[in-house]
Design an enzyme around this catalytic site. Structure first.
Site, short mmCIF file in Angstrom:
data_model
loop_
_atom_site.label_atom_id
_atom_site.label_comp_id
_atom_site.label_asym_id
_atom_site.label_seq_id
_atom_site.Cartn_x
_atom_site.Cartn_y
_atom_site.Cartn_z
N HIS A 116 0.84 -1.20 0.00
CA HIS A 116 0.00 0.00 0.00
C HIS A 116 0.87 1.25 0.00
CE1 HIS A 116 -2.25 3.12 2.52
NE2 HIS A 116 -2.94 3.05 1.40
N SER A 117 0.54 2.21 -0.85
CA SER A 117 1.10 3.56 -0.83
C SER A 117 2.63 3.54 -0.94
CB SER A 117 0.63 4.27 0.45
OG SER A 117 0.89 5.65 0.41
N ARG A 118 3.36 4.06 0.05
CA ARG A 118 4.81 4.05 0.00
C ARG A 118 5.34 2.62 -0.10
NH1 ARG A 118 9.41 3.79 3.38
NH2 ARG A 118 11.05 5.31 2.86
#
Length: 288
Positions: free
Chosen positions: A101-103
């Site tokens: 997720h995300s980073r």
């Protein structure tokens, strides 16, 4: 997958990574990487919906209950690649998939681009590539990073009188969170000081990277990501991400994209079941 997980610690090269292990060690090996300033509790709602996996959700360096990098080290995004490989060596995994997720999704993409022969599949949630920098920005960026590193290294972490106070602060961060999602992250992401609580994450995570990838460098990594990829984009997630992704994804037939209702942390909130329905069979190798 059972809701029950085991707390484990993975050690390599003098580093200790805390993690939760879901499912069965006979399942498909999947390493789960959370986003910036989150922790492995990011997958507490999603992981129980994913059957047939040996899913290990880690606290990445500087987060949750894992080690903090030494004073002379950095939290540049590509540093995560070495940790991912070290973690999987500790697990005894030669080939594995990544759920991120995300980073963490950016770190997963960089890992897959660096070691494409190690990665079976990528399931990514609201993240794929780092925002590219222009080469001429490098000197100013380095100066800013050095100044911020010094500032955050000596900044006293914020303290809270109660868990509820910390939850309130977390749910009103960069991305709005529900009470339950914030509680999951705070329970994992705080240290007890006796009468008060403080964040357990390394304050230096707040500093900008000492170096950033340029657009050609980003594409060079992405060009080596040839394994099957499923990318979930949240309709109310990172501003303009869906529009920014379209030209980058053009012609990349191995990357399937699905837009889903919800915010940046949709996998922790109302979107967990929809995400699981799409990526679960994929991570088990039942769908390409």
């Amino acid at each position: 997958m059972s809701e029950i997980f085991r707390e484990i610690t993975l050690e390599f090269d003098g580093r200790a990574i805390a993690a939760r292990r879901y499912g069965s060690e006979g399942g498909e090996p999947v390493l789960a990487l959370h986003g910036w300033l989150d922790n492995c509790a990011s997958f507490a709602s999603l992981a129980p919906l994913l059957d047939g996996l040996d899913l290990v959700a880690v606290d990445m360096a500087g987060h949750g209950r894992s080690y903090h990098r030494s004073g002379d080290a950095n939290y540049n995004i590509w540093e995560e690649v070495e940790d991912v490989i070290g973690i999987t060596h500790a697990l005894g995994w030669r080939r594995f998939s990544l759920l991120a997720h995300s980073r963490g999704a950016v770190a997963a993409m960089l890992t897959a681009g660096t070691f494409p022969d190690r990665i079976c599949r990528l399931a990514l949630i609201d993240g794929l590539v780092p925002p590219p920098a222009r080469a001429e920005e490098a000197p100013e960026n380095l100066a800013r990073a050095i100044a911020q590193r010094a500032r955050y290294a000596h900044r006293k972490p914020r303290e809270f009188a109660t868990l509820d106070e910390a939850v309130e602060a977390r749910k009103n961060g960069m991305f709005r969170l529900s009470d339950q999602a914030a509680l999951l992250l705070v329970q994992r992401g705080t240290r007890d000081l006796g009468q008060r609580l403080t964040w357990s994450s390394d304050p230096r995570l707040m500093a900008t990277s000492t170096g950033k990838l340029t657009s050609p460098q980003v594409r060079a990594f992405l060009d080596r990501v040839t394994m099957p990829v499923r990318l979930v984009l949240a309709r109310d997630g990172i501003l303009d991400m869906i529009e920014r992704m379209r030209p980058l994804l053009s012609g990349r037939d191995n990357i399937a994209v699905r837009e889903m209702d919800g915010g940046h942390h949709l996998h922790m909130e109302g979107g967990a079941a929809e995400v699981a329905d799409w990526i679960g069979p994929f991570l088990r190798g039942q769908e390409s």
